[in-house]
Design a protein around this motif. Structure first.
Motif, PDB file in Angstrom:
ATOM      1  N   GLY A 342      19.135  37.595  40.818  1.00 20.51           N
ATOM      2  CA  GLY A 342      19.447  36.253  40.332  1.00 20.51           C
ATOM      3  C   GLY A 342      18.648  35.941  39.073  1.00 20.51           C
ATOM      4  O   GLY A 342      17.544  36.442  38.896  1.00 20.51           O
ATOM      5  N   LEU A 343      19.213  35.109  38.203  1.00 19.16           N
ATOM      6  CA  LEU A 343      18.494  34.610  37.028  1.00 19.16           C
ATOM      7  C   LEU A 343      18.551  33.091  37.074  1.00 19.16           C
ATOM      8  O   LEU A 343      19.597  32.482  36.826  1.00 19.16           O
ATOM      9  CB  LEU A 343      19.096  35.147  35.737  1.00 19.16           C
ATOM     10  N   ARG A 344      17.426  32.493  37.434  1.00 19.30           N
ATOM     11  CA  ARG A 344      17.356  31.035  37.618  1.00 19.30           C
ATOM     12  C   ARG A 344      16.952  30.350  36.326  1.00 19.30           C
ATOM     13  O   ARG A 344      16.008  30.751  35.659  1.00 19.30           O
ATOM     14  CB  ARG A 344      16.340  30.701  38.709  1.00 19.30           C
ATOM     15  N   SER A 345      17.657  29.282  35.970  1.00 24.24           N
ATOM     16  CA  SER A 345      17.346  28.489  34.785  1.00 24.24           C
ATOM     17  C   SER A 345      16.541  27.262  35.179  1.00 24.24           C
ATOM     18  O   SER A 345      16.868  26.588  36.161  1.00 24.24           O
ATOM     19  CB  SER A 345      18.640  28.042  34.092  1.00 24.24           C
ATOM     20  N   ILE A 354      23.235  38.845  37.982  1.00 21.27           N
ATOM     21  CA  ILE A 354      23.378  39.892  36.980  1.00 21.27           C
ATOM     22  C   ILE A 354      22.831  41.195  37.567  1.00 21.27           C
ATOM     23  O   ILE A 354      22.108  41.182  38.572  1.00 21.27           O
ATOM     24  CB  ILE A 354      22.644  39.558  35.662  1.00 21.27           C
ATOM     25  N   HIS A 355      23.144  42.305  36.903  1.00 15.20           N
ATOM     26  CA  HIS A 355      22.621  43.592  37.341  1.00 15.20           C
ATOM     27  C   HIS A 355      21.288  43.848  36.652  1.00 15.20           C
ATOM     28  O   HIS A 355      21.091  43.465  35.492  1.00 15.20           O
ATOM     29  CB  HIS A 355      23.611  44.714  37.020  1.00 15.20           C
ATOM     30  N   VAL A 356      20.372  44.491  37.347  1.00 14.61           N
ATOM     31  CA  VAL A 356      19.038  44.735  36.777  1.00 14.61           C
ATOM     32  C   VAL A 356      19.113  45.512  35.464  1.00 14.61           C
ATOM     33  O   VAL A 356      18.275  45.330  34.569  1.00 14.61           O
ATOM     34  CB  VAL A 356      18.132  45.490  37.786  1.00 14.61           C
ATOM     35  N   ALA A 357      20.131  46.349  35.308  1.00 13.57           N
ATOM     36  CA  ALA A 357      20.262  47.150  34.085  1.00 13.57           C
ATOM     37  C   ALA A 357      20.567  46.286  32.868  1.00 13.57           C
ATOM     38  O   ALA A 357      20.306  46.680  31.729  1.00 13.57           O
ATOM     39  CB  ALA A 357      21.356  48.205  34.262  1.00 13.57           C
ATOM     40  N   ASN A 358      21.100  45.068  33.097  1.00 15.21           N
ATOM     41  CA  ASN A 358      21.488  44.183  31.991  1.00 15.21           C
ATOM     42  C   ASN A 358      20.461  43.088  31.720  1.00 15.21           C
ATOM     43  O   ASN A 358      20.669  42.259  30.827  1.00 15.21           O
ATOM     44  CB  ASN A 358      22.838  43.521  32.300  1.00 15.21           C
ATOM     45  N   LEU A 359      19.380  43.061  32.491  1.00 14.44           N
ATOM     46  CA  LEU A 359      18.437  41.953  32.397  1.00 14.44           C
ATOM     47  C   LEU A 359      17.860  41.798  30.989  1.00 14.44           C
ATOM     48  O   LEU A 359      17.915  40.717  30.394  1.00 14.44           O
ATOM     49  CB  LEU A 359      17.288  42.131  33.400  1.00 14.44           C
ATOM     50  N   THR A 360      17.298  42.862  30.424  1.00 18.47           N
ATOM     51  CA  THR A 360      16.632  42.767  29.126  1.00 18.47           C
ATOM     52  C   THR A 360      17.595  42.328  28.031  1.00 18.47           C
ATOM     53  O   THR A 360      17.304  41.387  27.268  1.00 18.47           O
ATOM     54  CB  THR A 360      15.987  44.106  28.752  1.00 18.47           C
ATOM     55  N   SER A 361      18.742  42.970  27.926  1.00 16.57           N
ATOM     56  CA  SER A 361      19.687  42.644  26.859  1.00 16.57           C
ATOM     57  C   SER A 361      20.225  41.221  27.011  1.00 16.57           C
ATOM     58  O   SER A 361      20.410  40.506  26.014  1.00 16.57           O
ATOM     59  CB  SER A 361      20.848  43.637  26.835  1.00 16.57           C
TER      60      SER A 361
END
Length: 370
Positions: A342-345, A354-361
């Motif tokens: 999860g990505l909490r705002s 999101i997938h961990v592979a896409n976190l940085t980008s």
């Protein structure tokens, strides 16, 4: 408790700033770990606006504050001469100073509003831009610069409407001046001064010094028109700390938080974890470290929590909100199985998957496009 005291209490608890007092005046501001990052980000955004993204050439220097405006401008003689060399003596160009440690004289018996004194410490770091224009374009630049500086303050605010420009005033010498002010619960604070200095300054110089300030507009040789704007890192830090402070309803209680613009937030992202199996805690910690290093290598300021999953998820969110961290990456046991996190705002308190592979980008894109 007064609102300013609540804000300062939060600042001290989460290692932002601590004003150091002398005789009921703020002598200087001591920055903690979070405050240093906030201060650095504010300076970087000021430099981007006043140096990097300008149409005209801009040169940085550090020349220190003199006893009066005349001496202050005269101390620019050497950097001005060097700037002319880079510009082939052609106007316009600017000179900025974002590092000078300055001191303002405040008598011990001077009465300053209880809140205002925190915006005006005796010792401060100056953020000053001096523009050298073609005389015919000086007034136009003066009005343009007022708009640009007001836009800059509004850009990073949760409440852009609180910033306003005062009416232009004229002093005894005929010099025009305006101020940018911010409205807070206790009243207005002057946060920046913009002055239409003109070219009368050069009348006080001896012929040798005046010659050194001559520049060109096309083939014409002349003395420039000067516009100045000045604020300080301490003032800007205090503005955005007060602007970002929020006391919000949360479930059946209230929660104090800081909410910063993503560009100036000390940390852009941190990690939290939710799990029922304590044996998975170490694996989640290792995953958070791995993902955090990837973010850091990409230039994303990241706070790695060593005790991830040792606190309740709500407590982890509270800690992140009090530091004004825009995003929290939420890991769980299922993340170890399928890579979904999860990505909490902080703004919505909602999570997107999101997938961990896409976190940085993805985080890079969120920060870049804001």
């Amino acid at each position: 408790m007064r609102l300013i005291n609540k804000i300062l209490s939060m600042c001290e608890a989460y290692d932002f700033i601590r004003p150091v007092m002398t005789n009921n005046h703020v002598d200087f501001v001591k920055y903690g770990a979070s405050g240093e990052l906030l201060r650095q980000n504010i300076r970087n955004e000021w430099l981007y606006s006043n140096v990097t993204s300008r149409d005209e050439s801009v040169f940085q220097t550090c020349y220190g504050m003199q006893k009066d405006r005349f001496a202050d401008l005269l101390s620019l003689k050497e950097p001005y001469t060097n700037a002319k060399l880079f510009c082939n003596s052609q106007l316009p160009f600017n000179i900025t100073d974002s590092r000078s440690q300055c001191e303002q004289k405040i008598a011990d018996n001077t009465i300053i509003n209880e809140e205002s004194k925190f915006f005006n410490p005796r010792h401060y770091t100056r953020l000053k831009c001096t523009a050298f224009c073609i005389p015919e374009e000086g007034l136009q630049f003066f009005y343009h610069w007022q708009r640009q500086r007001k836009i800059w303050w509004r850009k990073f605010s949760a409440n852009p409407g609180k910033f306003s420009l005062t009416e232009i005033s004229t002093d005894d010498t005929g010099q025009e001046c305006t101020e940018i002010r911010a409205e807070f619960d206790w009243g207005q604070e002057t946060i920046e001064t913009i002055s239409n200095v003109g070219s009368k300054f050069f009348d006080k110089l001896d012929p040798t010094d005046r010659e050194k300030f001559l520049a060109r507009a096309g083939k014409k040789k002349l003395l420039p028109h000067i516009i100045e704007s000045e604020t300080s890192l301490e003032k800007a830090s205090m503005v955005f700390l007060c602007d970002g402070y929020a006391d919000l309803p949360y479930h059946n209680e209230r929660r104090e938080t800081f909410r910063f613009h993503r560009k100036i937030a000390p940390y852009k992202i941190t990690f939290a974890a939710s799990l029922s199996n304590a044996k998975k805690a170490e694996e989640l910690r290792q995953l958070s470290v791995y993902l955090g290093l990837g973010l850091k290598k990409s230039g994303v300021s990241t706070l790695l929590a060593p005790n991830i999953a040792k606190k309740s998820l709500e407590t982890q969110f509270t800690d992140a909100d009090c530091l004004g961290i825009p995003y929290t990456a939420v890991l769980s046991e299922s993340t170890l199985e399928n890579g979904i996190m999860g990505l909490r705002s902080i703004e919505t308190t909602l999570e997107e998957k999101i997938h961990v592979a896409n976190l940085t980008s993805y985080v890079e894109l969120l920060i870049k496009n804001y």
